[in-house]
Write a protein that holds these residues in place. Structure first.
Motif, PDB file in Angstrom:
ATOM      1  N   PRO A  28     -24.642 -11.884 -13.699  1.00 57.13           N
ATOM      2  CA  PRO A  28     -23.350 -11.233 -13.477  1.00 57.13           C
ATOM      3  C   PRO A  28     -23.171 -10.026 -14.406  1.00 57.13           C
ATOM      4  O   PRO A  28     -23.819  -9.932 -15.448  1.00 57.13           O
ATOM      5  N   PRO A  44     -21.415  -8.457 -17.306  1.00 55.04           N
ATOM      6  CA  PRO A  44     -20.683  -9.103 -18.413  1.00 55.04           C
ATOM      7  C   PRO A  44     -19.295  -8.511 -18.677  1.00 55.04           C
ATOM      8  O   PRO A  44     -18.495  -9.116 -19.384  1.00 55.04           O
ATOM      9  N   GLU A  75     -16.066 -10.351 -12.349  1.00 60.24           N
ATOM     10  CA  GLU A  75     -16.971 -11.257 -13.063  1.00 60.24           C
ATOM     11  C   GLU A  75     -17.116 -10.792 -14.510  1.00 60.24           C
ATOM     12  O   GLU A  75     -17.101  -9.601 -14.801  1.00 60.24           O
ATOM     13  N   TRP A  76     -17.229 -11.746 -15.394  1.00 56.42           N
ATOM     14  CA  TRP A  76     -17.418 -11.461 -16.815  1.00 56.42           C
ATOM     15  C   TRP A  76     -17.675 -12.770 -17.553  1.00 56.42           C
ATOM     16  O   TRP A  76     -17.563 -13.866 -16.973  1.00 56.42           O
ATOM     17  N   PHE A  77     -18.021 -12.659 -18.831  1.00 57.78           N
ATOM     18  CA  PHE A  77     -18.176 -13.831 -19.686  1.00 57.78           C
ATOM     19  C   PHE A  77     -16.996 -13.878 -20.645  1.00 57.78           C
ATOM     20  O   PHE A  77     -16.664 -12.875 -21.284  1.00 57.78           O
ATOM     21  N   TYR A 111     -19.165 -18.049 -17.674  1.00 60.91           N
ATOM     22  CA  TYR A 111     -19.099 -17.156 -16.514  1.00 60.91           C
ATOM     23  C   TYR A 111     -17.767 -17.356 -15.792  1.00 60.91           C
ATOM     24  O   TYR A 111     -17.428 -18.456 -15.385  1.00 60.91           O
ATOM     25  N   SER A 160     -17.741 -15.846  -9.639  1.00 62.33           N
ATOM     26  CA  SER A 160     -18.160 -17.171 -10.112  1.00 62.33           C
ATOM     27  C   SER A 160     -17.714 -18.253  -9.130  1.00 62.33           C
ATOM     28  O   SER A 160     -18.422 -19.245  -8.923  1.00 62.33           O
ATOM     29  N   VAL A 186     -27.375 -18.992 -14.755  1.00 60.04           N
ATOM     30  CA  VAL A 186     -26.715 -17.747 -15.155  1.00 60.04           C
ATOM     31  C   VAL A 186     -27.462 -17.106 -16.319  1.00 60.04           C
ATOM     32  O   VAL A 186     -27.668 -17.722 -17.366  1.00 60.04           O
ATOM     33  N   HIS A 192     -27.450 -14.197 -19.131  1.00 58.45           N
ATOM     34  CA  HIS A 192     -26.518 -13.347 -19.872  1.00 58.45           C
ATOM     35  C   HIS A 192     -27.175 -12.013 -20.218  1.00 58.45           C
ATOM     36  O   HIS A 192     -28.254 -11.994 -20.822  1.00 58.45           O
TER      37      HIS A 192
END
Length: 401
Positions: free
Chosen positions: A42, A44, A50-52, A58, A63, A79, A81
């Motif tokens: 994804p 970030p 989408e992001w962390f 995630y 997601s 996933v 990173h």
């Protein structure tokens, strides 16, 4: 014992096959059975798509799509990173990841990835400062410094359709928004919900959506080109998600209603800091005024004491002491004046000092007076005062300014 193990394995395999999308062909089912783990990367820094989060989890719209597809196909998404979008694209080119959950279709990416049909479509917008001249369309971008996130579709779009525009790539959308907010750059092109998300979350209150690009970012699921069967499988599973479910996911993560400034945490932090500094400043001013008043009062008392001492000395002296203003008018005359001249002091207060001089001394005394006002030191000199009875009284004058 071997027979029991065989039964368990068969049961597990059959259960897994039953969880797979029924629209798949036997070949696709067999391929999935051999590829139970698919790696995905994804973006970030692309909320709410989408992001962390701060815990590295995630999050976002994609997601939830990945979760639905994972359950539909009976597979697991691993996933990966990455630090930024450029790293995501590089890993995709190097076949270090199998799939990108939400990415735009571009000719460059088509060289190494296949695309599903778009499942997320958002307008591209023009972001400026509130006090910057309004820019409604991309035709007005000439001569401006334009910020885009490196590797995003807007960089490709501007490079192809408006190659004369100066493009400044940045690593993250937040970096770009901060550059616009602080006046380092002029304009940013970004995807609408992502820009709104960061502006609200970061409390960047001096930015606005000035206009639209006229183009949309159409986000698809990208799969590695050397696995065409994976692209076909993902498209079938994506099509299997009901339209109502897709709308529900979007509504959960996206709101284009501008939040009130009072709901912004950063606004309250700034407001509290302003109030604290204002209060501290107010207290400092009060203390300064109090100290200043005390000093003025002290100096007034000292001046009063000094003046009283001066009057005591002059009133008890046998010499005549008087004070003149800059025009030579009496403002003070000691009590000895009456004894020496026969006149009362109040008769001369407010009058010119020349009134008490013998005529031949007036010009010299005026000259000495003017020189004394300018700071020149005048030595003692002799004059004659006129007594009330007409007698001339010899005297020495000492001029001090």
């Amino acid at each position: 014992m071997k027979k029991l193990l065989f039964v368990i394995l068969v049961f597990t395999t059959l259960s897994s096959i039953q969880a797979i999308n029924t629209n798949l062909t036997n070949e696709e089912r067999e391929w999935l059975a051999k590829h139970q783990i698919i790696s995905i990367a994804p973006d970030p820094d692309f909320p709410p798509i989408e992001w962390f989060d701060e815990n590295g989890i995630y999050q976002g719209i994609s997601s939830e799509f990945m979760d639905l597809i994972s359950r539909d196909l009976g597979i697991h998404f691993e996933v990966v990173h990455c630090n930024n979008w450029d790293e995501v694209l590089q890993k995709a080119r190097d076949r270090k990841v199998d799939m990108l959950p939400a990415a735009a279709q571009t000719p460059q990416r088509a060289e190494y990835m296949d695309f599903s049909s778009p499942h997320l479509i958002f307008p591209g917008v023009i972001i400026t400062r509130n006090n910057f001249p309004e820019i409604k369309t991309t035709e007005q971008l000439q001569g401006k410094k334009i910020v885009v996130v490196s590797g995003y579709v807007w960089q490709d779009f501007l490079s192809i359709y408006q190659p004369d525009i100066e493009i400044i790539p940045v690593k993250t959308l937040l970096d770009g928004l901060r550059d616009i907010s602080t006046g380092v750059q002029d304009v940013m092109i970004a995807t609408l919900p992502v820009a709104i998300y960061y502006i609200e979350q970061e409390g960047i209150l001096n930015l606005r959506v000035s206009g639209e690009t006229g183009y949309f970012t159409k986000l698809s699921i990208l799969t590695r080109k050397d696995w065409p069967i994976l692209g076909t499988i993902i498209q079938k599973s994506l099509s299997n998600i009901p339209a109502d479910k897709k709308k529900e996911i979007n509504r959960k993560w996206i709101t284009l209603d501008r939040k009130s400034i009072f709901s912004n945490k950063q606004f309250w932090i700034i407001l509290i800091l302003i109030l604290v500094f204002s209060l501290v400043g107010f207290i400092i001013i009060l203390l300064f005024n109090r100290i200043l008043k005390q000093q003025v009062k002290k100096q007034t008392i000292e001046l009063s004491i000094s003046e009283q001492k001066y009057r005591t000395l002059t009133e008890t002296s046998s010499d005549v002491v008087f004070a003149l203003d800059t025009k030579g008018i009496f403002t003070y005359i000691s009590s000895a004046f009456e004894k020496v001249t026969g006149y009362q002091s109040k008769q001369f207060l407010g009058c010119s000092f020349t009134k008490m001089l013998a005529p031949e001394y007036i010009e010299t005394t005026i000259d000495n007076f003017n020189r004394g006002i300018e700071g020149e030191k005048i030595p003692l000199y002799e004059v004659e005062f006129l007594h009330k009875n007409g007698i001339r009284i010899p005297a020495e004058l000492n001029v001090s300014s």
